[in-house]
Scaffold this motif. Structure first.
Motif, mmCIF file in Angstrom:
data_model
loop_
_atom_site.group_PDB
_atom_site.id
_atom_site.type_symbol
_atom_site.label_atom_id
_atom_site.label_comp_id
_atom_site.label_asym_id
_atom_site.label_seq_id
_atom_site.Cartn_x
_atom_site.Cartn_y
_atom_site.Cartn_z
ATOM 1 N N ASP A 138 0.854 -1.186 0.000
ATOM 2 C CA ASP A 138 0.000 0.000 0.000
ATOM 3 C C ASP A 138 0.890 1.236 0.000
ATOM 4 O O ASP A 138 1.717 1.416 0.888
ATOM 5 N N TYR A 139 0.732 2.076 -1.000
ATOM 6 C CA TYR A 139 1.546 3.284 -1.111
ATOM 7 C C TYR A 139 0.938 4.464 -0.351
ATOM 8 O O TYR A 139 1.517 5.530 -0.327
ATOM 9 N N MET A 140 -0.250 4.259 0.229
ATOM 10 C CA MET A 140 -0.940 5.375 0.875
ATOM 11 C C MET A 140 -0.563 5.510 2.343
ATOM 12 O O MET A 140 -0.566 4.527 3.085
ATOM 13 N N ASN A 141 -0.243 6.738 2.762
ATOM 14 C CA ASN A 141 -0.053 7.000 4.179
ATOM 15 C C ASN A 141 -1.423 7.246 4.811
ATOM 16 O O ASN A 141 -2.433 7.264 4.110
ATOM 17 N N PRO A 142 -1.489 7.430 6.152
ATOM 18 C CA PRO A 142 -2.801 7.578 6.804
ATOM 19 C C PRO A 142 -3.651 8.723 6.268
ATOM 20 O O PRO A 142 -4.880 8.674 6.342
ATOM 21 N N MET A 143 -3.033 9.771 5.731
ATOM 22 C CA MET A 143 -3.801 10.889 5.160
ATOM 23 C C MET A 143 -4.421 10.519 3.821
ATOM 24 O O MET A 143 -5.413 11.116 3.406
#
Length: 243
Positions: free
Chosen positions: A158-163
């Motif tokens: 997953d390339y997405m950070n929490p934001m």
């Protein structure tokens, strides 16, 4: 008749001093991208109350794990192979940071360490057997890990950070469609084109910022570490083909 051989100025390692400068300048650029990665994936989500304190520190642990693994393997490998490598060579830190910056932010830390170790093992073997570096060690480490653990990692890559959780990758939004994508599809979910330029969009740890890429390109060009023609022609060709 005596002839003089003229050596052109460029990105050629002709002495220990040049080798030291080359490694040092590349380390500086990677540190800049690393700072951006920590801010983007750690501090900004924390300030936006999207993660806790440990979540804020995770990008730092991510980078540190990769670098520490690379340094340890370099030290062990140099002693086992009895290589007399200059202490001024930042190859382990360079490859450790580079590997961390091209990996998804949610890659488990033990896999990050393993990939970094494989990168430096390949570096030591290329130096010992081929006496030159044929492929970037970080790319070898990344490729081996993806080949061995792809199906195991697939659910957690997953390339997405929490934001960014829930947004999806920009180009992934138009997969399966017969159109190239509209502004509302490709840009609006992430803010504006300015966000793309700064790098505040989903992507690997440290490869999303166009602004930083331009700054480091100018820095390396001015310092004589790279030739401007190759990056300009490469990027220009992509723009031309896309157009």
């Amino acid at each position: 008749m005596n002839k003089e051989f003229v050596v052109s100025q460029g990105t050629y390692v002709t002495s220990d001093t040049n080798k030291y400068k080359l490694s040092l300048y590349w380390l500086v650029t990677l540190v800049v991208f690393s700072i951006f990665a920590v801010l983007k994936n750690g501090f900004l989500p924390y300030l936006s109350h999207k993660t806790d304190f440990m979540g804020m520190l995770f990008p730092i642990l991510f980078l540190a794990t990769s670098c520490l693994s690379a340094v340890v393997v370099q030290i062990i490998g140099s002693r086992l192979l009895k290589q007399q490598e200059s202490d001024r060579d930042f190859i382990a830190l360079n490859q450790g940071l580079l590997l961390a910056l091209i990996l998804p932010i949610n890659t488990p830390l033990f896999i990050v360490a393993l990939a970094s170790a494989l990168a430096m093992i390949s570096y030591q073997l290329m130096k010992k057997l081929l006496h030159r570096i044929v492929f970037p060690p970080a790319l070898i480490g990344w490729s081996v890990i993806m080949a061995l653990y792809f199906f195991h990692l697939l659910p957690m890559i997953d390339y997405m950070n929490p934001m960014e959780t829930g947004l999806g990758m920009p180009l992934g939004l138009i997969e399966g469609s017969n159109q190239l994508g509209t502004y509302n599809q490709l840009v609006q979910p992430y803010g504006s084109l300015l966000d793309f330029f700064i790098g505040l969009v989903p992507g690997a740890m440290g490869v999303t910022s166009i602004l930083l890429s331009m700054i480091t390109f100018l820095f390396l060009t001015v310092k004589g570490m790279i030739k401007w023609r190759i990056p300009v022609v490469t990027v220009g060709t992509v723009f031309l083909i896309t157009y």
